[in-house]
Design a protein around this motif. Sequence first.
Motif, PDB file in Angstrom:
ATOM      1  N   GLY A 121      43.950  46.478   6.835  1.00  0.00           N
ATOM      2  CA  GLY A 121      44.078  45.458   5.815  1.00  0.00           C
ATOM      3  C   GLY A 121      42.823  45.372   4.969  1.00  0.00           C
ATOM      4  O   GLY A 121      41.734  45.731   5.411  1.00  0.00           O
ATOM      5  N   VAL A 122      43.004  44.928   3.735  1.00  0.00           N
ATOM      6  CA  VAL A 122      41.892  44.740   2.801  1.00  0.00           C
ATOM      7  C   VAL A 122      41.972  43.325   2.244  1.00  0.00           C
ATOM      8  O   VAL A 122      43.063  42.815   1.963  1.00  0.00           O
ATOM      9  CB  VAL A 122      41.959  45.752   1.637  1.00  0.00           C
ATOM     10  N   ALA A 123      40.816  42.699   2.093  1.00  0.00           N
ATOM     11  CA  ALA A 123      40.727  41.387   1.460  1.00  0.00           C
ATOM     12  C   ALA A 123      39.647  41.434   0.385  1.00  0.00           C
ATOM     13  O   ALA A 123      38.531  41.871   0.645  1.00  0.00           O
ATOM     14  CB  ALA A 123      40.395  40.307   2.490  1.00  0.00           C
TER      15      ALA A 123
ATOM     16  N   ALA B 286      42.430  33.144   6.702  1.00  0.00           N
ATOM     17  CA  ALA B 286      41.531  32.024   6.967  1.00  0.00           C
ATOM     18  C   ALA B 286      40.201  32.515   7.536  1.00  0.00           C
ATOM     19  O   ALA B 286      39.136  31.984   7.192  1.00  0.00           O
ATOM     20  CB  ALA B 286      42.195  31.051   7.944  1.00  0.00           C
ATOM     21  N   ARG B 287      40.246  33.525   8.388  1.00  0.00           N
ATOM     22  CA  ARG B 287      39.013  34.071   8.951  1.00  0.00           C
ATOM     23  C   ARG B 287      38.145  34.674   7.858  1.00  0.00           C
ATOM     24  O   ARG B 287      36.930  34.459   7.817  1.00  0.00           O
ATOM     25  CB  ARG B 287      39.339  35.132  10.009  1.00  0.00           C
ATOM     26  N   PHE B 288      38.773  35.443   6.968  1.00  0.00           N
ATOM     27  CA  PHE B 288      38.033  36.045   5.862  1.00  0.00           C
ATOM     28  C   PHE B 288      37.368  34.968   4.994  1.00  0.00           C
ATOM     29  O   PHE B 288      36.179  35.049   4.681  1.00  0.00           O
ATOM     30  CB  PHE B 288      38.986  36.894   5.008  1.00  0.00           C
TER      31      PHE B 288
ATOM     32  N   TYR C 117      37.502  44.488   5.159  1.00  0.00           N
ATOM     33  CA  TYR C 117      38.592  45.361   5.592  1.00  0.00           C
ATOM     34  C   TYR C 117      38.500  45.604   7.092  1.00  0.00           C
ATOM     35  O   TYR C 117      37.439  45.458   7.701  1.00  0.00           O
ATOM     36  CB  TYR C 117      38.578  46.693   4.833  1.00  0.00           C
ATOM     37  N   TYR C 118      39.648  45.970   7.672  1.00  0.00           N
ATOM     38  CA  TYR C 118      39.710  46.347   9.082  1.00  0.00           C
ATOM     39  C   TYR C 118      39.828  47.877   9.153  1.00  0.00           C
ATOM     40  O   TYR C 118      40.851  48.439   8.767  1.00  0.00           O
ATOM     41  CB  TYR C 118      40.929  45.714   9.758  1.00  0.00           C
ATOM     42  N   PRO C 119      38.801  48.569   9.638  1.00  0.00           N
ATOM     43  CA  PRO C 119      38.834  50.031   9.648  1.00  0.00           C
ATOM     44  C   PRO C 119      39.800  50.589  10.676  1.00  0.00           C
ATOM     45  O   PRO C 119      40.044  49.974  11.713  1.00  0.00           O
ATOM     46  CB  PRO C 119      37.388  50.402   9.994  1.00  0.00           C
ATOM     47  N   VAL C 120      40.337  51.758  10.360  1.00  0.00           N
ATOM     48  CA  VAL C 120      41.187  52.501  11.290  1.00  0.00           C
ATOM     49  C   VAL C 120      40.611  53.899  11.495  1.00  0.00           C
ATOM     50  O   VAL C 120      40.283  54.302  12.605  1.00  0.00           O
ATOM     51  CB  VAL C 120      42.639  52.594  10.777  1.00  0.00           C
ATOM     52  N   LYS C 121      40.445  54.620  10.395  1.00  0.00           N
ATOM     53  CA  LYS C 121      39.974  56.005  10.476  1.00  0.00           C
ATOM     54  C   LYS C 121      38.460  56.120  10.356  1.00  0.00           C
ATOM     55  O   LYS C 121      37.898  57.191  10.567  1.00  0.00           O
ATOM     56  CB  LYS C 121      40.643  56.836   9.387  1.00  0.00           C
ATOM     57  N   GLY C 122      37.798  55.028   9.992  1.00  0.00           N
ATOM     58  CA  GLY C 122      36.357  55.055   9.838  1.00  0.00           C
ATOM     59  C   GLY C 122      35.905  54.030   8.817  1.00  0.00           C
ATOM     60  O   GLY C 122      36.705  53.235   8.322  1.00  0.00           O
ATOM     61  N   VAL C 123      34.620  54.046   8.505  1.00  0.00           N
ATOM     62  CA  VAL C 123      34.042  53.090   7.569  1.00  0.00           C
ATOM     63  C   VAL C 123      33.294  53.849   6.477  1.00  0.00           C
ATOM     64  O   VAL C 123      32.938  55.012   6.633  1.00  0.00           O
ATOM     65  CB  VAL C 123      33.074  52.113   8.286  1.00  0.00           C
ATOM     66  N   VAL C 124      33.042  53.148   5.368  1.00  0.00           N
ATOM     67  CA  VAL C 124      32.196  53.698   4.314  1.00  0.00           C
ATOM     68  C   VAL C 124      30.858  52.978   4.344  1.00  0.00           C
ATOM     69  O   VAL C 124      30.740  51.863   4.885  1.00  0.00           O
ATOM     70  CB  VAL C 124      32.849  53.546   2.922  1.00  0.00           C
ATOM     71  N   GLY C 125      29.851  53.604   3.769  1.00  0.00           N
ATOM     72  CA  GLY C 125      28.553  52.958   3.679  1.00  0.00           C
ATOM     73  C   GLY C 125      28.669  51.625   2.956  1.00  0.00           C
ATOM     74  O   GLY C 125      29.428  51.504   1.979  1.00  0.00           O
TER      75      GLY C 125
ATOM     76  N   VAL D  59      34.714  27.918 -12.890  1.00  0.00           N
ATOM     77  CA  VAL D  59      34.752  29.162 -12.124  1.00  0.00           C
ATOM     78  C   VAL D  59      36.201  29.559 -11.860  1.00  0.00           C
ATOM     79  O   VAL D  59      37.017  28.728 -11.457  1.00  0.00           O
ATOM     80  CB  VAL D  59      34.001  29.008 -10.784  1.00  0.00           C
ATOM     81  N   THR D  60      36.490  30.818 -12.104  1.00  0.00           N
ATOM     82  CA  THR D  60      37.816  31.374 -11.824  1.00  0.00           C
ATOM     83  C   THR D  60      37.763  32.157 -10.517  1.00  0.00           C
ATOM     84  O   THR D  60      36.851  32.953 -10.300  1.00  0.00           O
ATOM     85  CB  THR D  60      38.269  32.308 -12.959  1.00  0.00           C
ATOM     86  N   LEU D  61      38.727  31.934  -9.637  1.00  0.00           N
ATOM     87  CA  LEU D  61      38.790  32.611  -8.351  1.00  0.00           C
ATOM     88  C   LEU D  61      40.073  33.431  -8.281  1.00  0.00           C
ATOM     89  O   LEU D  61      41.159  32.915  -8.554  1.00  0.00           O
ATOM     90  CB  LEU D  61      38.737  31.601  -7.210  1.00  0.00           C
ATOM     91  N   THR D  62      39.936  34.705  -7.920  1.00  0.00           N
ATOM     92  CA  THR D  62      41.095  35.566  -7.713  1.00  0.00           C
ATOM     93  C   THR D  62      40.964  36.244  -6.355  1.00  0.00           C
ATOM     94  O   THR D  62      39.852  36.479  -5.876  1.00  0.00           O
ATOM     95  CB  THR D  62      41.198  36.646  -8.800  1.00  0.00           C
ATOM     96  N   SER D  63      42.099  36.571  -5.754  1.00  0.00           N
ATOM     97  CA  SER D  63      42.070  37.234  -4.444  1.00  0.00           C
ATOM     98  C   SER D  63      43.221  38.221  -4.343  1.00  0.00           C
ATOM     99  O   SER D  63      44.247  38.085  -5.025  1.00  0.00           O
ATOM    100  CB  SER D  63      42.150  36.210  -3.306  1.00  0.00           C
ATOM    101  N   GLN D  64      43.015  39.215  -3.510  1.00  0.00           N
ATOM    102  CA  GLN D  64      44.052  40.207  -3.218  1.00  0.00           C
ATOM    103  C   GLN D  64      43.993  40.530  -1.734  1.00  0.00           C
ATOM    104  O   GLN D  64      42.932  40.894  -1.215  1.00  0.00           O
ATOM    105  CB  GLN D  64      43.827  41.478  -4.033  1.00  0.00           C
ATOM    106  N   PHE D  65      45.125  40.379  -1.035  1.00  0.00           N
ATOM    107  CA  PHE D  65      45.194  40.655   0.391  1.00  0.00           C
ATOM    108  C   PHE D  65      46.234  41.732   0.654  1.00  0.00           C
ATOM    109  O   PHE D  65      47.324  41.723   0.057  1.00  0.00           O
ATOM    110  CB  PHE D  65      45.571  39.398   1.181  1.00  0.00           C
ATOM    111  N   THR D  66      45.912  42.652   1.557  1.00  0.00           N
ATOM    112  CA  THR D  66      46.880  43.666   1.970  1.00  0.00           C
ATOM    113  C   THR D  66      46.893  43.739   3.498  1.00  0.00           C
ATOM    114  O   THR D  66      45.985  43.242   4.171  1.00  0.00           O
ATOM    115  CB  THR D  66      46.523  45.057   1.408  1.00  0.00           C
ATOM    116  N   GLY D  67      47.923  44.387   4.033  1.00  0.00           N
ATOM    117  CA  GLY D  67      47.993  44.618   5.476  1.00  0.00           C
ATOM    118  C   GLY D  67      47.943  43.335   6.286  1.00  0.00           C
ATOM    119  O   GLY D  67      48.644  42.371   5.987  1.00  0.00           O
ATOM    120  N   VAL D  68      47.083  43.318   7.305  1.00  0.00           N
ATOM    121  CA  VAL D  68      47.022  42.159   8.199  1.00  0.00           C
ATOM    122  C   VAL D  68      46.567  40.910   7.462  1.00  0.00           C
ATOM    123  O   VAL D  68      46.954  39.794   7.834  1.00  0.00           O
ATOM    124  CB  VAL D  68      46.098  42.435   9.404  1.00  0.00           C
ATOM    125  N   PHE D  69      45.746  41.071   6.436  1.00  0.00           N
ATOM    126  CA  PHE D  69      45.307  39.889   5.683  1.00  0.00           C
ATOM    127  C   PHE D  69      46.469  39.267   4.922  1.00  0.00           C
ATOM    128  O   PHE D  69      46.525  38.051   4.754  1.00  0.00           O
ATOM    129  CB  PHE D  69      44.203  40.273   4.695  1.00  0.00           C
TER     130      PHE D  69
END
Length: 211
Positions: free
Chosen positions: A159-161, A200-202, A114-122, A182-192
């Motif tokens: 954004g979240v990936a 691609a970077r992710f 994810y790309y933080p805006v307000k902060g990060v979590v542990g 193997v099954t692959l699933t993905s979910q992208f939000t925001g800039v991702f």
Amino acid sequence: MDDVVKSLSKRLTPAADKPVDRPTREEAEAAVRTLIRWAGDDPEREGLHETPKRVAKAFKELYSGYKDDPHEVLNKVFKEVEGYDDIVLVRDIPFYSHCEHHMVPFHGMAHIGYYPVKGVVGLSKLARLVEVYARRLQTQETMTAQIATALEQALEPRGVAVMIEAEHMCMSMRGVQKAGAVTLTSQFTGVFKNDPTEQARFLTLVRHGKV
């Protein structure tokens, strides 16, 4: 928050955390004895006599995610990050879950960025979030979306990936019996979601150092 994530939030969160009327432990053990008889064995024989108690105890651990609140896992946000606003990525988070269709295990790795805006979590909280949703009856697709939705709600990032890779025992042990698939699933939000170069970077960071 993306419109897609908003709709997912409305659909997934109540389904994941809706309280149910649980039977007693004695009723659960009786159900296990019934299943043992259905399988063709005698639940009263020596090797199986204590199995219903063991199964009930194991269920409390295997499905402990139902008692955990994903929002509490992510409730502590660290805002003092010296202006850091680049990607935060935790990859190769191992998990074990159970398919809601056959109650057979599936297991694999989760990758979260994810790309933080307000902060990060542990960083450990991301792994904990995976555990909350994995330790429920699941589909891989739903679990992927739930993780992304929880992060969007808690952090409101740019954004979240989320990507999950898993092997499903319902395919390996039964049915088509294709071990190793193997099954692959993905979910992208925001800039991702909006910028293919960010996706691609992710994916590059996830695959870095892998064959």
